[in-house]
Motif scaffolding. Structure first.
Motif, PDB file in Angstrom:
ATOM      1  N   THR A  51       0.841  -1.205   0.000  1.00 35.74           N
ATOM      2  CA  THR A  51       0.000   0.000   0.000  1.00 35.74           C
ATOM      3  C   THR A  51       0.877   1.257   0.000  1.00 35.74           C
ATOM      4  O   THR A  51       0.545   2.261   0.614  1.00 35.74           O
ATOM      5  CB  THR A  51      -0.952   0.002   1.212  1.00 35.74           C
ATOM      6  N   ALA A  90      -5.262   9.069  -0.324  1.00 34.58           N
ATOM      7  CA  ALA A  90      -6.340   8.373   0.374  1.00 34.58           C
ATOM      8  C   ALA A  90      -7.234   7.620  -0.604  1.00 34.58           C
ATOM      9  O   ALA A  90      -7.699   6.506  -0.314  1.00 34.58           O
ATOM     10  CB  ALA A  90      -7.174   9.361   1.187  1.00 34.58           C
ATOM     11  N   ASP A 139      -0.830   4.086   2.629  1.00 34.70           N
ATOM     12  CA  ASP A 139      -0.430   4.434   3.999  1.00 34.70           C
ATOM     13  C   ASP A 139       1.091   4.552   4.148  1.00 34.70           C
ATOM     14  O   ASP A 139       1.585   4.871   5.224  1.00 34.70           O
ATOM     15  CB  ASP A 139      -0.972   3.417   5.013  1.00 34.70           C
ATOM     16  N   THR A 140       1.828   4.310   3.065  1.00 34.17           N
ATOM     17  CA  THR A 140       3.295   4.370   3.086  1.00 34.17           C
ATOM     18  C   THR A 140       3.773   5.200   1.906  1.00 34.17           C
ATOM     19  O   THR A 140       3.326   4.984   0.770  1.00 34.17           O
ATOM     20  CB  THR A 140       3.890   2.950   2.998  1.00 34.17           C
ATOM     21  N   ASP A 158       0.832  11.065   9.694  1.00 42.84           N
ATOM     22  CA  ASP A 158       0.870   9.671  10.154  1.00 42.84           C
ATOM     23  C   ASP A 158       1.100   8.642   9.057  1.00 42.84           C
ATOM     24  O   ASP A 158       0.725   7.484   9.210  1.00 42.84           O
ATOM     25  CB  ASP A 158      -0.391   9.310  10.943  1.00 42.84           C
ATOM     26  N   TYR A 159       1.721   9.043   7.962  1.00 43.24           N
ATOM     27  CA  TYR A 159       2.148   8.052   6.974  1.00 43.24           C
ATOM     28  C   TYR A 159       3.386   7.318   7.483  1.00 43.24           C
ATOM     29  O   TYR A 159       4.173   7.865   8.256  1.00 43.24           O
ATOM     30  CB  TYR A 159       2.492   8.728   5.642  1.00 43.24           C
TER      31      TYR A 159
END
Length: 211
Positions: free
Chosen positions: A13, A143, A148-149, A172-173
């Motif tokens: 991801t 998003a 998430d990375t 917050d990645y």
């Protein structure tokens, strides 16, 4: 890579974020940054891998309008004095050759703050200042792809990559920096970036993270 489960990249991801890899910033350009052309082969490996696996790629770019009004203050006098680099409509604002599937940039779309689609999961996004998230739709775009990375590479670590990495951590990645695919880097710079919680890796590690 990172032993801490809160920092470890989620490669499935992940999105690749290239920073300011435009022709006017290549090593031999009048306003270029030393070492930027030299990282192009590693950037090509990264983009080819992310493209082949269908993971998102976002090319973050600068555009300096001729009036110089919406330009970093440190460069505003230079641009208003007639310096021409990454100016809309000029060849120098284009991405480095071979970096993206589409050669042209849609200046009007980008300056409106809209991402320009270059491929199935590949985009260009204009940022008006150092950080890739400032006054952009990058967070919203990521998003939409379930990212998430973030894997960062590109031009001039002390400025735009560093600012973008800090902004990514603030959101917050999970954050990765590819150390041999970023220009103007130093061991001190790497230590500082790592201290933020960034995972450092090489191109070979990013291309084959399970190796």
């Amino acid at each position: 890579m990172a032993a801490d489960p809160h920092l470890a990249p989620h490669w499935d991801t992940a999105a690749l974020i290239t920073i300011d890899m435009q022709r006017d910033f290549l090593s031999d350009a009048p306003f270029g940054l030393a070492g930027t052309t030299e990282i192009l082969p590693n950037l090509a490996k990264l983009t080819e891998t992310f493209r082949a696996t269908g993971r998102p790629i976002v090319h973050i770019v600068r555009l300096y309008p001729v009036d110089g009004q919406d330009v970093d203050r440190v460069r505003r006098t230079l641009v208003q004095g007639g310096a021409v680099f990454v100016q809309p409509g000029t060849p120098g604002r284009l991405l480095a050759p071979g970096l993206a599937p589409a050669d042209d940039l849609d200046d009007e779309t980008l300056l409106r703050g809209e991402p320009q689609r270059l491929g199935p999961a590949e985009y260009a996004v204009y940022k008006p200042r150092w950080g890739a998230f400032y006054r952009t739709k990058l967070d919203e775009l990521l998003a939409g792809h379930g990212v998430d990375t973030l894997v960062f590479a590109g031009c001039n670590l002390p400025n735009c990559p560093r600012a973008s990495i800090i902004e990514a951590h603030e959101r917050d990645y999970r954050v990765v920096l590819v150390t041999d695919a970023v220009s103007q880097a130093s061991e001190q710079g790497f230590r500082e970036i790592e201290g933020l919680g960034t995972v450092l890796c090489t191109t070979a590690e990013a291309v084959s993270p399970s190796a």
